[in-house]
Design a protein around this motif. Structure first.
Motif, short mmCIF file in Angstrom:
data_model
loop_
_atom_site.label_atom_id
_atom_site.label_comp_id
_atom_site.label_asym_id
_atom_site.label_seq_id
_atom_site.Cartn_x
_atom_site.Cartn_y
_atom_site.Cartn_z
N CYS B 6 34.51 38.24 26.99
CA CYS B 6 33.96 39.52 26.52
C CYS B 6 34.12 39.59 25.01
N TYR B 8 34.54 41.92 23.19
CA TYR B 8 35.47 42.99 22.76
C TYR B 8 36.88 42.78 23.30
N CYS B 9 37.01 42.10 24.45
CA CYS B 9 38.32 41.99 25.11
C CYS B 9 38.84 40.56 25.21
N HIS B 59 30.94 44.62 30.97
CA HIS B 59 32.36 44.54 31.32
C HIS B 59 32.76 45.81 32.07
N CYS B 63 36.12 47.18 29.22
CA CYS B 63 35.73 48.07 28.12
C CYS B 63 34.40 48.77 28.37
ZN LIG Z 1 35.45 44.00 27.40
#
Ligand SMILES: [Zn+2]
Lengths: 1001, 91
Positions: B6, B8-9, B59, B63
């Motif tokens: 991901c 972001y994660c 996701h 998130c």
């Molecule tokens: Zn994420």
């Protein structure tokens, strides 16, 4: 005196621990370390089951998880019973009971054995061809088939055992603890890699540990002594976790593997209690090393399935590992050198080996010479053309093989024997490799499929990679491992290894007999009774794809997935069709490699933990007040509240009348709630709902309909404008998560420029909805200082209020058509508010009602329930809700689709009301609607979506979707039921208070 | 079962994600101007490639962000992951 074929003590068998067990009701003895198969063989029991189709007597064939025949039911008639267990994998324990499957009434007298006598009439596809015609006879055939052939019995009681799941992350997973796996794991762990080594057996060391091969030496020791020393060292290595009795079932993409760890199956009953029986390991490995070994192939010849006919390697393992011989007069039948190892092993234990039948012309390897000098007769260029002995092999017939291997010549010689070890070469166990997406290549010389293209970070080593001799195993492993693990050296780079070099082999997939093939039974798939004849028949009938032949003949479709015979099936197809095996490809190996129990799969997710469920803050009160519940999504919703043994119908009639006559109260906490904030919130709502939102005043509520982009109704609910840039949206109970997901999708991907923030607040608030003519008086009692006048607090508006210290939002909205209020409070005050409403409503006989009454009340008003009256194919126009579709707005989700030629058709199914001519008859939801009774085929116009008996109207009412329904007002239609035809009239779907007078009453 | 990175994660198990179909199909800005066929092209037509495909993923149990993925559907190899709004790489 029972037979005892234990000829030698073995270091793997603890003869000080004597174990008694029952097989088919008879008591036998074995020792600690025995499998059910080895213990039965020690007692000279070969006949353990019947085959699936012909019910032929079958014996133990192998010594491993690839066993096709010795499939037993364990602990029948107890709560721990389990079908389809391989006797070769069951470790015996005191009190074990096992029985044969596939036989009725008993393994010695089996009624289905008659199928064997009539087998010329049971060729491939017989079931498909015969029992399917005429279709109406199937039920009769089915009774017979199900009764006489079944694969074990499923348990009828609750599983008493505990199962578990565990996630494991490691650097290197090594599957298989034979010589390759042990060396690979050791060197991985020594290089600071977190390593997990698993093996399906209870002992490490694979075949090397018991095979005292004459010509295999490592470091000047016998290979078995050497591996024992290696195993000792393993125990002291950090970073290395070892799991035995652990079978990898599935190898998925991205090195995600599932393995079953068996923890208590080998223990006595008293030691099993309260322990975890099996654990599913969910392994995510950075690198995977497959060291899964190879499976010995049988040979395919006439009557190759009698009890007493076993794989040559199994004969050797039973002798070397368990100290058990499988017969007193042994013959081996082979196409390569490995049968000679077995022959010599028996001979050295003083057991008689009558002969070795070898289809090759000659072999000059040392092991063959050793057998010759032991005085064992070798029949070169010979094959077995037939075998005899119904429940146990008693003789074989051999003949000389022609040069091309297609026919036999000369005289037939009979050799009497009670055990025949067959050796057809070795098949690398590439099952897990192909499960992971790996592509195979066919090695024309050795007639094996080998790993070719790796789909993930993995390596196949040892015999599963086609290395069969210890010398090549170790040298290839050393090179490949250094590259794979990116290490400079291994422990065994300079090891001295001696092994046999001879590797000659003559491959004939189907061995000829002196009888025509139509008169023979050369079994390819033992478990499913598929013969070479069946495969040839399938090809004659035009099947070409290997996957089709597999399904037509059921080859490879048993619980063993044809681990033994698949290669022969392919070979016979290739030979018959005149194609190359490499071009033919293989059938797909699917997980699980060996069967899994349901318990392992579900783990702890059983009973109340099977699925999560959600309860509202009022749930305890509802339970105390005897509510019946229904599941809506994951929610437990109060369905109705029966009093004094009322039926659902009686309770709902009472609740419905009370709500319209005085006051009712509903727990509406489960409705989805989404908090919407941001300067573009109004614009956002304009785009997602069909109606206009920009002009909604602060403090006002509005009903909205949401469509999919295809124009079909997706969800609905009331949204309230709490302040300038702050809205609270409600959704259906079941649709909440999907609505949030869809709104987020549009915000992130299509309209990222909008300043809008979404938060799910479904669980944050509890909602009590009070309705009915007295609802205003009740609310006034609870909050005396709140102005409830029509001017101050009209229908479709909202007020903030306070009840004591509890802040609440009160919406004056109605899903019943009655004057009503929804009181929203922080969830932990939900029960408190509910009880306050009940207390204040006492004098008005406030009646709690559930979802069933809610559905009835809204149906009286013709309000739809998304998902009940709609099914993803209904537009707002179909629902006669044109009023909610804005003509002015330029765009909203789904708008363009409402003008597609298809959605504009006038003969779409449309929502209408139905009244039965006899007002006491309540229609069945889902019932079909027609206009002509004597048509064939009948023209189905639609179906009933909601139907109730309305106590307030004193008649039956229904909503339905009917083709061109809007044009049918007043028309008579029919609802044919099993026992009668119901006459109905199409009406407007609003049945009650069509002027909405009661909202403001 | 993929491991998905991901944007972001970081790397997470596939079960945290939801697939969202083909990527870079932009919702028309002026749907009312489109013919039935043009609208149907946007609404229904998907490539469903055996091979390298551009996809949307979410996701969902993380998130909740949407992002793009280039994946070879024939062997599930994830070739590239990039954020929503970023241009697709030219092959
Ligand atoms: Zn994420």
């Amino acid at each position: 005196m029972p037979a005892n074929l234990r000829v030698q003590s073995s270091e793997f068998i603890d003869e000080t621990v004597r174990i008694s067990f029952k097989f088919n009701g008879k008591t036998y003895h074995g020792f600690k370390g025995d499998t059910l198969a080895s213990a039965l063989l020690a007692n000279d029991v070969h006949l353990v089951g019947r085959s699936f189709k012909y019910h032929r007597p079958r014996g133990i064939m192998t010594a491993g998880s690839e066993e096709p025949n010795a499939i037993v039911q364990v602990n029948d008639k107890t709560n721990r019973t389990e079908p389809n267990v391989r006797a070769t994998e069951v470790e015996i324990y005191e009190g074990l009971e096992a029985s044969s499957q596939n036989c009725w009434p008993s393994v010695n007298f089996d009624i289905g054995g008659i199928n064997n006598a009539i087998s010329p009439f049971l060729p491939a596809g017989f079931y498909y061809k015969t029992f399917m015609w005429p279709a109406s006879f199937w039920e009769k055939y089915e009774y017979f088939i199900r009764h006489s052939a079944g694969l074990g019995k499923s348990p009828t009681e609750k599983d008493p055992d505990i199962y578990d799941h565990r996630n494991i992350h490691c650097d290197v997973l090594v599957v298989g603890a034979g010589i390759s796996g042990i060396l690979a794991a050791k060197n991985a762990a020594k290089n600071n890699l977190k390593t997990l080594l698993v093996d399906e057996k209870n002992e490490l060391g694979g075949a090397t540990i018991y095979q005292n091969r004459e010509f295999n030496k490592i470091d000047n020791q016998s290979s078995s002594d050497w591996i024992k020393k290696e195993i000792q060292e393993l125990r002291n290595i950090k970073n290395l976790e070892i799991k035995t009795r652990t079978s990898v079932a599935a190898y998925h993409g991205y090195n995600y593997l599932l393995a079953r760890e068996n923890l208590t199956d080998h223990l006595e009953k008293k030691d099993k209690q309260d322990k975890i029986r099996q654990r599913l390991l969910k392994i995510r490995a950075k690198k995977v090393i497959l060291a899964t070994g190879a499976l010995e192939r049988p040979l395919i010849f006439n009557n190759n399935d009698r009890p007493g006919i076993m794989l040559s390697s199994a004969v050797k393992k039973y002798a070397d590992f368990y100290g058990v011989v499988s017969g007193k007069k042994n013959v081996f039948f082979t196409n390569n050198d490995s049968a000679y190892e077995s022959a010599l092993c028996l001979h050295n234990k003083g057991i008689k080996v009558e002969a070795v039948i070898d289809i090759r012309e000659k072999s000059n390897s040392n092991i063959v010479k050793a057998v010759e000098s032991a005085g064992i007769r070798i029949h070169w260029s010979h094959t077995i053309v037939d075998t005899k002995g119904y429940k146990r092999l008693n003789s074989i017939s051999t003949m000389k093989l022609s040069n091309d291997g297609l026919s036999v010549t000369g005289n037939k010689t009979d050799i009497s024997c009670d055990c025949l070890g067959i050796a057809g070469g070795w098949t690398p166990a590439v099952h897990l490799f192909t499960q992971s997406g790996g592509k195979l290549t066919f090695d024309e010389n050795n007639k094996v499929f080998l790993p070719n293209k790796y789909p993930s970070d993995q390596l196949s080593v040892g015999s599963c990679n086609g290395d069969f001799k210890i010398k090549e195993i170790i040298s290839n492993l050393s090179n490949n491992l250094k590259q794979f693990l990116k290490i400079e050296k291994t422990d065994f780079d300079n090891l001295s290894v001696e092994s046999e070099v001879e590797n000659s082999k003559r491959n004939i997939w189907l061995l000829p007999s002196d009888r025509a093939i139509g008169k023979t039974k050369p079994f390819v798939d033992y478990q499913n009774d598929a013969t070479a004849k069946d495969i040839k028949l399938a090809l004659r009938e035009g099947f070409r794809s290997i996957e089709h032949v597999k399904r037509y003949t059921t080859t490879g479709m048993g619980t063993d997935q044809g681990k033994l015979g698949n290669m022969h099936a392919l070979g016979i197809i290739a030979d018959t069709a005149g194609v190359k095996m490499g071009e033919l490809g293989t059938t797909t190996f699917r997980p699980p490699y060996t069967p899994l129990t349901f318990g392992t799969i579900v783990g702890r997710n059983v009973g109340e933990y099977f699925d999560t469920f959600r309860r509202t803050p009022m749930n305890d009160w509802q339970i105390k007040n005897k509510a019946e519940f229904e599941n809506v999504g994951q929610w437990k919703r109060a369905w109705y509240y029966p009093i004094n043994g009322e039926s659902i119908h009686e309770a709902v009639q009472r609740e419905s009348m009370a709500a319209r006559e005085s006051a009712g109260i509903l727990d509406a906490s489960t409705l989805g709630k989404i908090d919407i904030q941001g300067s573009d919130a109004s614009e956002f709502l304009n785009r997602v709902y069909t109606n206009a939102w920009s002009k909604l005043g602060i403090g006002k509520c509005r009903y909205g309909l949401m469509l999919n982009e295809d124009g079909m109704v997706f969800d609905d609910g009331v949204t309230t404008r709490l302040s300038e840039n702050h809205y609270l949206m409600t959704t259906t109970t079941g649709g909440a998560a999907n609505v949030l997901g869809k709104l987020e999708d549009y915000l992130q991907t299509e309209w990222p420029e909008l300043d809008v923030y979404l938060t799910s607040v479904t669980d944050h608030y509890a909602t009590a909805s009070i309705c009915g003519p007295n609802s205003k008086k009740i609310l006034n009692k609870i909050i005396p200082d709140l102005d409830l006048s029509e001017e101050s607090f009209p229908h479709m508006s909202f007020k903030n209020a306070q009840i004591g210290k509890i802040k609440c939002r009160i919406m004056r909205i109605s899903f019943t058509g009655e004057h009503s209020y929804e009181i929203n409070v922080q969830a932990n005050y939900g029960l408190d508010i509910w009880e306050k409403c009940m207390e204040a409503g006492k004098e008005f006989n406030i009646t709690p009602y559930g979802t069933e009454t809610m559905h009835l009340l809204r149906a009286e008003k013709g309000f739809i329930i998304v998902g009940q009256d709609t099914d993803g194919t209904m537009t707002p126009i179909d629902l006669q809700m044109d009023w909610i579709v804005s003509k002015k707005k330029y765009d909203f989700i789904g708008k363009r689709s409402l003008y597609r030629s298809d959605t504009m058709k006038e003969d779409r199914k449309q929502l209408v009301g139905l009244l039965t001519d006899d007002p006491s008859i309540v229609l069945e939801e889902g019932a079909q609607i027609v206009s002509e009774l004597n048509q064939s085929p009948v023209n189905m116009l639609g179906h009933v979506t909601s139907s109730y008996y309305s106590p307030n109207l004193k008649k039956s009412i229904a909503l339905a979707v009917v083709r061109s329904g809007k044009k049918m007002m007043g028309k008579k239609l029919f609802i044919p039921m099993e026992d009668k035809t119901i006459n109905v009239t199409v009406v407007n779907p609003v049945f009650f208070d069509s002027e909405n007078k009661r909202l403001n009453a | 079962m993929f491991v998905i990175n991901c944007p972001y994660c970081g790397e997470r198990d596939q079960q945290e994600f939801k697939a969202g179909g083909e990527a870079h199909i932009e919702r028309p800005k002026q749907p009312t101007e489109l013919s039935d066929d043009e609208w149907a092209e946007y609404l229904f037509m998907r490539k469903n490639i055996k091979g390298v495909q551009f996809e949307r993923w979410n996701h969902a149990h993380g998130c909740r962000k949407w992002f793009n993925m280039v994946r070879d559907t024939s062997n599930d190899e994830i070739k590239l992951i990039y954020k929503m709004g970023e241009r697709p790489p030219s092959e």
